[in-house]
Design an enzyme around this catalytic site. Sequence first.
Site, mmCIF file in Angstrom:
data_model
loop_
_atom_site.group_PDB
_atom_site.id
_atom_site.type_symbol
_atom_site.label_atom_id
_atom_site.label_comp_id
_atom_site.label_asym_id
_atom_site.label_seq_id
_atom_site.Cartn_x
_atom_site.Cartn_y
_atom_site.Cartn_z
ATOM 1 N N ALA A 69 67.096 33.345 43.007
ATOM 2 C CA ALA A 69 67.146 34.720 43.505
ATOM 3 C C ALA A 69 67.816 34.686 44.871
ATOM 4 C CB ALA A 69 65.732 35.288 43.613
ATOM 5 N N GLY A 112 65.019 31.119 40.430
ATOM 6 C CA GLY A 112 65.340 32.161 39.456
ATOM 7 C C GLY A 112 66.463 31.764 38.512
ATOM 8 N N GLU A 115 64.763 29.932 35.870
ATOM 9 C CA GLU A 115 63.997 30.911 35.074
ATOM 10 C C GLU A 115 64.919 31.740 34.176
ATOM 11 O OE1 GLU A 115 62.114 32.332 38.715
ATOM 12 O OE2 GLU A 115 60.174 31.969 37.775
ATOM 13 N N GLU A 135 60.617 27.064 44.811
ATOM 14 C CA GLU A 135 60.061 28.205 45.553
ATOM 15 C C GLU A 135 58.967 27.805 46.542
ATOM 16 O OE1 GLU A 135 60.736 28.193 42.310
ATOM 17 O OE2 GLU A 135 61.588 30.117 41.701
HETATM 18 N N1 CO8 Z 1 70.137 32.885 47.897
HETATM 19 C C1 CO8 Z 1 71.072 33.292 48.783
HETATM 20 N N2 CO8 Z 1 72.102 32.499 49.157
HETATM 21 C C2 CO8 Z 1 72.198 31.278 48.622
HETATM 22 C C3 CO8 Z 1 71.251 30.796 47.712
HETATM 23 C C4 CO8 Z 1 70.185 31.670 47.333
HETATM 24 N N3 CO8 Z 1 69.255 31.309 46.451
HETATM 25 N N4 CO8 Z 1 71.588 29.544 47.363
HETATM 26 C C5 CO8 Z 1 72.707 29.254 48.032
HETATM 27 N N5 CO8 Z 1 73.089 30.289 48.807
HETATM 28 C C6 CO8 Z 1 74.249 30.376 49.701
HETATM 29 C C7 CO8 Z 1 74.042 29.578 50.940
HETATM 30 O O1 CO8 Z 1 73.273 30.307 51.873
HETATM 31 C C8 CO8 Z 1 75.453 29.364 51.401
HETATM 32 O O2 CO8 Z 1 75.907 30.552 51.996
HETATM 33 P P1 CO8 Z 1 76.757 30.485 53.400
HETATM 34 O O3 CO8 Z 1 78.024 29.767 53.016
HETATM 35 O O4 CO8 Z 1 76.959 31.913 53.723
HETATM 36 O O5 CO8 Z 1 75.924 29.720 54.344
HETATM 37 C C9 CO8 Z 1 76.211 29.211 50.081
HETATM 38 O O6 CO8 Z 1 75.368 29.788 49.075
HETATM 39 C C10 CO8 Z 1 76.444 27.755 49.703
HETATM 40 O O7 CO8 Z 1 75.200 27.080 49.737
HETATM 41 P P2 CO8 Z 1 74.941 25.725 50.562
HETATM 42 O O8 CO8 Z 1 75.863 25.643 51.734
HETATM 43 O O9 CO8 Z 1 73.495 25.603 50.816
HETATM 44 O O10 CO8 Z 1 75.436 24.659 49.461
HETATM 45 P P3 CO8 Z 1 74.948 23.151 49.316
HETATM 46 O O11 CO8 Z 1 75.855 22.539 48.310
HETATM 47 O O12 CO8 Z 1 74.805 22.511 50.652
HETATM 48 O O13 CO8 Z 1 73.458 23.248 48.697
HETATM 49 C C11 CO8 Z 1 71.748 24.082 47.213
HETATM 50 C C12 CO8 Z 1 73.250 23.756 47.416
HETATM 51 C C13 CO8 Z 1 70.932 22.786 47.231
HETATM 52 C C14 CO8 Z 1 71.611 24.756 45.850
HETATM 53 C C15 CO8 Z 1 71.261 25.010 48.341
HETATM 54 O O14 CO8 Z 1 72.157 26.108 48.451
HETATM 55 C C16 CO8 Z 1 69.880 25.590 48.125
HETATM 56 O O15 CO8 Z 1 68.895 24.900 48.316
HETATM 57 N N6 CO8 Z 1 69.785 26.887 47.711
HETATM 58 C C17 CO8 Z 1 68.528 27.574 47.553
HETATM 59 C C18 CO8 Z 1 67.820 27.133 46.304
HETATM 60 C C19 CO8 Z 1 66.483 27.857 46.188
HETATM 61 O O16 CO8 Z 1 65.599 27.705 47.012
HETATM 62 N N7 CO8 Z 1 66.326 28.679 45.140
HETATM 63 C C20 CO8 Z 1 65.112 29.405 44.896
HETATM 64 C C21 CO8 Z 1 65.239 30.795 45.443
HETATM 65 S S1 CO8 Z 1 63.707 31.711 45.310
HETATM 66 C C22 CO8 Z 1 63.721 32.270 43.734
HETATM 67 O O17 CO8 Z 1 64.611 32.046 42.986
HETATM 68 C C23 CO8 Z 1 62.520 33.078 43.324
HETATM 69 C C24 CO8 Z 1 62.758 33.795 42.004
HETATM 70 C C25 CO8 Z 1 61.659 34.815 41.876
HETATM 71 C C26 CO8 Z 1 61.962 35.848 40.813
HETATM 72 C C27 CO8 Z 1 60.898 36.884 40.881
HETATM 73 C C28 CO8 Z 1 61.054 37.912 39.779
HETATM 74 C C29 CO8 Z 1 59.863 38.930 39.843
#
Ligand code: CO8
Length: 263
Positions: A69, A112, A115, A135
């Site tokens: 998400a 997400g 999921e 998460e």
């Molecule tokens: N949300 C927003 N932006 C994101 C997300 C995300 N989930 N993931 C990556 N990005 C963005 C980064 O902020 C970055 O943006 P910017 O260039 O502006 O800084 C860009 O994408 C590239 O990402 P990274 O520089 O971090 O890339 P890396 O290769 O270094 O890392 C990763 C890749 C490991 C995937 C890293 O981006 C990461 O850890 N992302 C977050 C993963 C995460 O925590 N996901 C869970 C999110 S919470 C969730 O999904 C809850 C769902 C609930 C649903 C509920 C329904 C009712």
Amino acid sequence: TRAHTYHLINLTRPVPSVALITLNRPKALNALSSPLFDELNHVLKDVDADKEIGAVVITGSEKAFAAGADIKEMKDKQYSEVYGSNFLSHWTYITSVKKPIIAAVSGYALGGGCELALMCDIILASPTATFGQPEINLGVIPGAGGTQRLARTIGKSRTMELVLSGRNFSAAEAERWGVVSRVVGEGEGEVVKEAVALGEKIASKGKLATQAAKEAVNHAYEQTLTEGLHFERRLFHSLFATNDQKEGMAAFAEKRKPNFTHS
Ligand code: CO8
């Protein structure tokens, strides 16, 4: 289905019977923002109604199926807002689509994103696929079925380990545990090609039987434990209508072998 313009996804028809939906927010690793989900739901509704289409493939990029998400969209929200608006409840629309949906996963499928893949009917993974429910690292828990669908698929202990530690799991683990049906290919785009081929095969069958088969499998899968136990107990009761129950229990009490008559 062709008239509408999408910004955060692409819709193509690699073969006439298969709709290929590609999540397309590369700069955010396909983070699933509300506008992205609105587009996804819109296109799913369209393809579900299109009589030519027999299967749907959802994919992302080589680097990310979807990194979860959109954290930036969520981070400042208050409880009253997320609860009051039933935030992200529109994510569940995909589970009401009648046509089979195949997730073709390369790269990150986190939170997400994991999921979303779990909400599809079949997951094919490339060897690069990385799944996870991180998460817990954000001070929350999975909210779109991660705890429930993983627990049913891979069991309590593994799900607890993943959800409580937030660690990622590999394509090989996902295959071993039955999260994905297959890990496919080495080269770029292989998993999508394979998913489209599978979709085309599925689309060649009778559409009513396909719809019924999907419904039936989901029914087995979606029974609650309470319903399952209730069903089991009722079947247990019904066996008291058979001669074999009388014979079997009598034989035990009389310390002899039962002579079942299958009646
Ligand atoms: N949300 C927003 N932006 C994101 C997300 C995300 N989930 N993931 C990556 N990005 C963005 C980064 O902020 C970055 O943006 P910017 O260039 O502006 O800084 C860009 O994408 C590239 O990402 P990274 O520089 O971090 O890339 P890396 O290769 O270094 O890392 C990763 C890749 C490991 C995937 C890293 O981006 C990461 O850890 N992302 C977050 C993963 C995460 O925590 N996901 C869970 C999110 S919470 C969730 O999904 C809850 C769902 C609930 C649903 C509920 C329904 C009712």
